[in-house]
Design an enzyme around this catalytic site. Structure first.
Site, PDB file in Angstrom:
ATOM      1  N   TYR A  15       1.390 -10.150 -11.425  1.00 41.40           N
ATOM      2  CA  TYR A  15       2.250  -9.078 -10.907  1.00 41.40           C
ATOM      3  C   TYR A  15       3.598  -9.589 -10.407  1.00 41.40           C
ATOM      4  O   TYR A  15       4.470  -8.790 -10.064  1.00 41.40           O
ATOM      5  CB  TYR A  15       1.548  -8.350  -9.755  1.00 41.40           C
ATOM      6  CG  TYR A  15       0.262  -7.672 -10.142  1.00 41.40           C
ATOM      7  CD1 TYR A  15       0.264  -6.547 -10.955  1.00 41.40           C
ATOM      8  CD2 TYR A  15      -0.963  -8.163  -9.697  1.00 41.40           C
ATOM      9  CE1 TYR A  15      -0.922  -5.918 -11.310  1.00 41.40           C
ATOM     10  CE2 TYR A  15      -2.152  -7.546 -10.050  1.00 41.40           C
ATOM     11  CZ  TYR A  15      -2.124  -6.425 -10.857  1.00 41.40           C
ATOM     12  OH  TYR A  15      -3.296  -5.817 -11.223  1.00 41.40           O
ATOM     13  N   HIS A  20       7.057  -3.294  -9.423  1.00 41.69           N
ATOM     14  CA  HIS A  20       6.411  -2.893  -8.168  1.00 41.69           C
ATOM     15  C   HIS A  20       6.541  -3.964  -7.089  1.00 41.69           C
ATOM     16  O   HIS A  20       6.266  -3.700  -5.917  1.00 41.69           O
ATOM     17  CB  HIS A  20       4.934  -2.611  -8.438  1.00 41.69           C
ATOM     18  CG  HIS A  20       4.416  -1.353  -7.810  1.00 41.69           C
ATOM     19  ND1 HIS A  20       5.228  -0.362  -7.282  1.00 41.69           N
ATOM     20  CD2 HIS A  20       3.130  -0.903  -7.620  1.00 41.69           C
ATOM     21  CE1 HIS A  20       4.486   0.624  -6.808  1.00 41.69           C
ATOM     22  NE2 HIS A  20       3.216   0.319  -6.988  1.00 41.69           N
ATOM     23  N   ASP A  93      10.096  -0.771  -4.010  1.00 42.71           N
ATOM     24  CA  ASP A  93      10.677  -0.275  -5.256  1.00 42.71           C
ATOM     25  C   ASP A  93      10.824   1.239  -5.184  1.00 42.71           C
ATOM     26  O   ASP A  93      10.004   1.925  -4.571  1.00 42.71           O
ATOM     27  CB  ASP A  93       9.783  -0.668  -6.436  1.00 42.71           C
ATOM     28  CG  ASP A  93       8.350  -0.162  -6.271  1.00 42.71           C
ATOM     29  OD1 ASP A  93       7.720  -0.473  -5.235  1.00 42.71           O
ATOM     30  OD2 ASP A  93       7.869   0.556  -7.163  1.00 42.71           O
ATOM     31  N   ASN A 114       2.315   4.582  -3.228  1.00 45.10           N
ATOM     32  CA  ASN A 114       1.016   4.259  -2.629  1.00 45.10           C
ATOM     33  C   ASN A 114       1.117   3.307  -1.443  1.00 45.10           C
ATOM     34  O   ASN A 114       0.323   3.397  -0.498  1.00 45.10           O
ATOM     35  CB  ASN A 114       0.092   3.672  -3.691  1.00 45.10           C
ATOM     36  CG  ASN A 114      -0.385   4.721  -4.671  1.00 45.10           C
ATOM     37  OD1 ASN A 114      -0.473   5.895  -4.341  1.00 45.10           O
ATOM     38  ND2 ASN A 114      -0.678   4.302  -5.893  1.00 45.10           N
TER      39      ASN A 114
END
Length: 212
Positions: A15, A20, A93, A114
């Protein structure tokens, strides 16, 4: 004053370069600028560093809980050190801003993000500051999940880095609580689109290949 800066992202090398993780990118840059290295603190489920700026304490935090549980890292640290929501800056982000734009904002909803959603729930408040780093929108809501978990193309990453650089230039003002001055550095406005030159009918016909 800002006492806690939180960068949002997902842990793990897969990631690391995805959209993100823009919040992680910025806090990494802040740590380098301040000469500190965040270390894993299992009490707060994140990479954490404590330093001092102008004689005032400052914490840097990158939750390692995955995005949708970010509040489980932020809230325990804030409670233990008695840091109020308005003394927290969360860097994340932002789909609603194009790459190259950044906005400073206090309070408001989570807009479906989230990480912010869980911070709201765990803090019991949305009255913290946010530094929103634009990553652009895929144009289709159904593509959002894949979009944020992909690496941006080079042009977009350069634009995001430029927005992050403006945030770094405003760091001292952010920490000091001079949000008006920080905003003037961070925010940008799109230049107006140039108007096409006025053409006479003869000039238009001369330039239009369909008239040949």
């Amino acid at each position: 004053m800002i006492k806690l800066i939180v960068g949002l992202g997902n842990p793990g090398p897969e990631y690391e370069q995805t959209r993100h993780n823009a919040g992680f990118w910025w806090v990494d840059a802040v740590a380098r600028q301040l000469g500190v290295m965040p270390q894993m603190d299992r009490n707060y489920k994140g990479l954490m560093a404590r330093t001092s700026v102008a004689g005032n304490p400052l914490w840097l935090l990158m939750p390692q809980t995955y995005m949708n549980r970010s509040g489980q890292s932020v809230a325990p640290l804030a409670r233990f050190f008695k840091i109020a929501p308005e003394e927290i800056l969360v860097v994340h982000d932002e789909l609603d801003l194009p790459p190259g734009e950044a906005k400073l904002k206090k309070g408001g909803g989570h807009a479906g993000h989230n990480g912010l959603r869980d911070i709201h729930a765990q803090l019991g408040s949305g009255d913290y500051w946010r530094l929103r780093l634009g990553i652009g929108h895929p144009g289709n809501k159904s593509e959002v999940a894949n979009w944020v978990l992909r690496k941006p193309p080079l042009d977009d990453r350069i634009a995001i880095d430029q927005a992050m650089d403006r945030g770094l230039k405003a760091l001292d003002d952010l920490i000091a609580g001079d949000t008006a001055k920080a905003t003037s550095v961070i925010h940008t406005s799109k230049p107006p689109r140039p108007k096409p030159p006025r053409q006479t009918p003869d000039a238009k016909q001369a330039q239009d290949p369909s008239q040949d």
